[in-house]
Design a protein around this motif. Sequence first.
Motif, PDB file in Angstrom:
ATOM      1  N   LEU B  72      23.405  58.816  13.194  1.00 57.99           N
ATOM      2  CA  LEU B  72      22.833  59.079  11.873  1.00 57.99           C
ATOM      3  C   LEU B  72      21.958  60.334  11.908  1.00 57.99           C
ATOM      4  N   ALA B  73      21.178  60.470  13.004  1.00 59.05           N
ATOM      5  CA  ALA B  73      20.243  61.589  13.095  1.00 59.05           C
ATOM      6  C   ALA B  73      20.982  62.926  13.128  1.00 59.05           C
ATOM      7  N   ALA B  74      22.222  62.915  13.618  1.00 58.54           N
ATOM      8  CA  ALA B  74      22.991  64.156  13.649  1.00 58.54           C
ATOM      9  C   ALA B  74      23.501  64.517  12.263  1.00 58.54           C
ATOM     10  N   MET B  75      23.516  63.530  11.339  1.00 57.42           N
ATOM     11  CA  MET B  75      24.061  63.772   9.999  1.00 57.42           C
ATOM     12  C   MET B  75      23.004  64.014   8.948  1.00 57.42           C
ATOM     13  N   ARG B  76      21.806  63.472   9.172  1.00 54.68           N
ATOM     14  CA  ARG B  76      20.819  63.576   8.115  1.00 54.68           C
ATOM     15  C   ARG B  76      19.389  63.582   8.670  1.00 54.68           C
ATOM     16  N   GLY B  77      18.508  64.239   7.938  1.00 59.31           N
ATOM     17  CA  GLY B  77      17.094  64.215   8.273  1.00 59.31           C
ATOM     18  C   GLY B  77      16.346  63.550   7.138  1.00 59.31           C
ATOM     19  N   VAL B  78      15.189  62.958   7.469  1.00 57.89           N
ATOM     20  CA  VAL B  78      14.416  62.237   6.466  1.00 57.89           C
ATOM     21  C   VAL B  78      12.974  62.736   6.463  1.00 57.89           C
ATOM     22  N   LEU B  79      12.508  63.144   5.306  1.00 61.23           N
ATOM     23  CA  LEU B  79      11.104  63.539   5.168  1.00 61.23           C
ATOM     24  C   LEU B  79      10.346  62.408   4.487  1.00 61.23           C
ATOM     25  N   PRO B  80       9.461  61.712   5.229  1.00 62.13           N
ATOM     26  CA  PRO B  80       8.716  60.619   4.608  1.00 62.13           C
ATOM     27  C   PRO B  80       7.585  61.153   3.730  1.00 62.13           C
ATOM     28  N   GLN B  81       6.997  60.254   2.937  1.00 59.80           N
ATOM     29  CA  GLN B  81       5.916  60.677   2.038  1.00 59.80           C
ATOM     30  C   GLN B  81       4.706  61.166   2.804  1.00 59.80           C
ATOM     31  N   ALA B  82       4.350  60.426   3.860  1.00 58.18           N
ATOM     32  CA  ALA B  82       3.189  60.818   4.651  1.00 58.18           C
ATOM     33  C   ALA B  82       3.473  60.466   6.098  1.00 58.18           C
ATOM     34  N   SER B  83       2.941  61.259   7.004  1.00 56.42           N
ATOM     35  CA  SER B  83       3.160  60.995   8.414  1.00 56.42           C
ATOM     36  C   SER B  83       1.839  61.107   9.154  1.00 56.42           C
ATOM     37  N   ALA B  84       1.473  60.022   9.820  1.00 54.11           N
ATOM     38  CA  ALA B  84       0.300  60.076  10.688  1.00 54.11           C
ATOM     39  C   ALA B  84       0.786  60.357  12.099  1.00 54.11           C
ATOM     40  N   LEU B  85       0.035  61.157  12.836  1.00 56.02           N
ATOM     41  CA  LEU B  85       0.436  61.499  14.198  1.00 56.02           C
ATOM     42  C   LEU B  85      -0.561  60.877  15.161  1.00 56.02           C
ATOM     43  N   ALA B  86      -0.037  60.274  16.250  1.00 54.81           N
ATOM     44  CA  ALA B  86      -0.920  59.508  17.127  1.00 54.81           C
ATOM     45  C   ALA B  86      -1.631  60.352  18.177  1.00 54.81           C
ATOM     46  N   PHE B  87      -1.013  61.416  18.654  1.00 48.83           N
ATOM     47  CA  PHE B  87      -1.627  62.177  19.742  1.00 48.83           C
ATOM     48  C   PHE B  87      -1.738  63.647  19.351  1.00 48.83           C
ATOM     49  N   ALA B 142       9.620  71.168   8.245  1.00 47.14           N
ATOM     50  CA  ALA B 142      10.165  72.042   9.290  1.00 47.14           C
ATOM     51  C   ALA B 142      10.813  71.200  10.387  1.00 47.14           C
ATOM     52  N   ARG B 143      10.165  70.090  10.747  1.00 47.24           N
ATOM     53  CA  ARG B 143      10.746  69.196  11.755  1.00 47.24           C
ATOM     54  C   ARG B 143      12.113  68.686  11.303  1.00 47.24           C
ATOM     55  N   VAL B 144      12.194  68.305  10.026  1.00 50.10           N
ATOM     56  CA  VAL B 144      13.460  67.794   9.501  1.00 50.10           C
ATOM     57  C   VAL B 144      14.523  68.891   9.493  1.00 50.10           C
ATOM     58  N   LEU B 145      14.131  70.100   9.062  1.00 54.12           N
ATOM     59  CA  LEU B 145      15.094  71.210   9.016  1.00 54.12           C
ATOM     60  C   LEU B 145      15.592  71.540  10.420  1.00 54.12           C
ATOM     61  N   ALA B 146      14.678  71.536  11.398  1.00 58.28           N
ATOM     62  CA  ALA B 146      15.082  71.845  12.777  1.00 58.28           C
ATOM     63  C   ALA B 146      16.025  70.768  13.301  1.00 58.28           C
ATOM     64  N   GLN B 147      15.754  69.511  12.935  1.00 59.69           N
ATOM     65  CA  GLN B 147      16.624  68.421  13.393  1.00 59.69           C
ATOM     66  C   GLN B 147      18.030  68.546  12.806  1.00 59.69           C
ATOM     67  N   VAL B 148      18.098  68.837  11.516  1.00 61.76           N
ATOM     68  CA  VAL B 148      19.393  68.824  10.845  1.00 61.76           C
ATOM     69  C   VAL B 148      20.204  70.075  11.169  1.00 61.76           C
ATOM     70  N   GLY B 149      19.533  71.204  11.298  1.00 61.71           N
ATOM     71  CA  GLY B 149      20.260  72.437  11.601  1.00 61.71           C
ATOM     72  C   GLY B 149      21.016  72.949  10.392  1.00 61.71           C
ATOM     73  N   ALA B 150      22.262  73.386  10.587  1.00 61.23           N
ATOM     74  CA  ALA B 150      23.037  73.985   9.505  1.00 61.23           C
ATOM     75  C   ALA B 150      23.357  72.951   8.432  1.00 61.23           C
ATOM     76  N   PRO B 151      23.382  73.377   7.154  1.00 58.46           N
ATOM     77  CA  PRO B 151      23.663  72.441   6.052  1.00 58.46           C
ATOM     78  C   PRO B 151      25.031  71.771   6.154  1.00 58.46           C
TER      79      PRO B 151
END
Lengths: 359, 262
Positions: B72-87, B142-151
């Motif tokens: 699934l990750a190779a086909m689509r990226g997901v941008l959540p509403q909010a993201s907390a980062l732990a470290f 940007a993380r999502v765009l980098a994951q998905v790559g080309a449209p």
Amino acid sequence: MVALTDPAALDAPAPPDRLARARRLTLWLALLLVAVALTSLTVGATGVQLIDVARSLVSGEELTRMERVVLLDIRLPRLVMGLAVGAALAVSGAVMQGLFRNPLADPGIVGVSAGAGLGAILAIVLGSLLPPALLGIAGAHLVPLAAFLGGWISTLLLYRVATRRGQTSVATMLLAGIALAALSGAVSGVLVYLADDTQLRDLTFWGLGSLAGASWTKLAAALPILLIAMAGAMLLGRALNALALGEATAAHIGIPVQRMKRLAILCVAAATGAAVAVSGGIGFIGIVVPHLLRLASGPDHRALLPNAALLGASLLVGADMISRSVVAPAELPIGIVTAVLGAPVFLWILLRQRGAVDL
Amino acid sequence: MLEAHDITVRLARSEILQGVSVTAEPGQLTAICGPNGSGKTTLLRAMTGDLPYTGRVTLNGHDIALLQPWELAAMRGVLPQASALAFPFTVLEVVEIGLSRGRAAGQSRAALQALARVDLAHHAARPYQSLSGGEQQRAQLARVLAQVGAPSEAGAPRWLFLDEPVSALDIAHQLEVMQIARDFADAGGGVVAVMHDLNLTAMFADHIALLSRGQVLAAGRVTEVMTSDTLSRAYGCQLRVGAAPPPGTPFLLPHAARLAAE
């Protein structure tokens, strides 16, 4: 495209590569480990010196019986056990912190060690009640195995209680840890009443934590578990990095989250369980080591996990040297040394975190 | 092609979605709109496999329930509403976490390019946690765009699922982020975005699925769905869709202004 992007930004010098720095650190930590290990072989209550032994070996002289016993049967197993337990505790800490997404998680603090200790105590006191046939099969593995089960059950319980929808409440985690530790303590207390004198001596040793009981027999039972658990933990680097963004995002990135969580819990339980089984409750290694490493080279778990193993091993063997030499020829329980070194660091993290983390 | 068929989601015993069916085409930006509590985010999260649902969701012809997370990750990226980062990861490290193969050659470069795309390249070395809310949202994009790559690759479109991608952004960055989504669709990818801002939706989207109380009230081209009557019914207040504001009323439609200038 809206022209907000500065084309020069791409040509700007690349930001410092902390993963590369962390990988270089691995090399230095390995050297440190060798140095600490060699030093540790020379320190002890008897006057046996590594350098003398090496000289005898080179010149072809026979080792004295004393030298052989002290080095091969006392110091060497103790060193190996210190290295393995230190590495296992530090890796367990790093994995738990990644899993719970919190730098304060540690097998000692949240009651996993207590659960493992309870398992070990159960095995020591009630093990003799098992049918002899079963006892024969389990043999020396009974105590590590029971400690592993105790650690595993506590980790699972803890995760169930403290985590909801992929978010861990720090307060709930710490409180659940207190409850688990209290429960383990109560049951252990009952068992102490049931114990005979030899068992009682074994039990006292759990509370303080020590490497003094190291022997090749104990190592044979615990070392395979410790090594497998740590090897398993090394597979978790990318998953733990992704989990830092939350479980949902980790799944979006392509991490099989449930599988990785199960592996993480299993590794923590096995490593902590086996470590507690052979050396009792040694605290704070799991919290101090990953924290220092994150300060030095960032939180990337792909480097943090191996580095934690190396530094944890060095730190515990170093602490063991202190515990053996401060009040020589007697020795201080090593749990006291790690607590004196570790508790201030824990408080320091708490102070730095206050405000940043929703406790 | 994204097809969600007869999706029902129950959370805490109440039905959030009741038999919702929506489709989205690659090459288009499909907006999910509706009032608070209408089930927009729930629908998105069902379609990204985050929530248990009954019904069937297929992406490029594959039932998503049968795909492994990495497929699934190779086909689509997901941008959540909010993201907390732990470290304390840096901004660049956060973007790199989305990259699948650790750090093969050029990966860091891809991450930096994605950051440049969202106007954050100059913050690459900063701790992510020190960014403002809006900057964090762009770093996540940007993380999502980098994951998905080309449209799209080898004729198979890739997909972006965006949950309120502009909710924390200033007006300039709202435009920029919507333009990124628009460009992704124009290059053959598919975009599904939960949107609150109806004006932005009108400017950038091709299709709208309008939800109300867990059901699809209307779905179709923007001009078909965005009528005074339909919107008033969906949002429960008097709304008037016009081509120009009433005389004397200050208004701000920056995208329209740019179009007029061209």
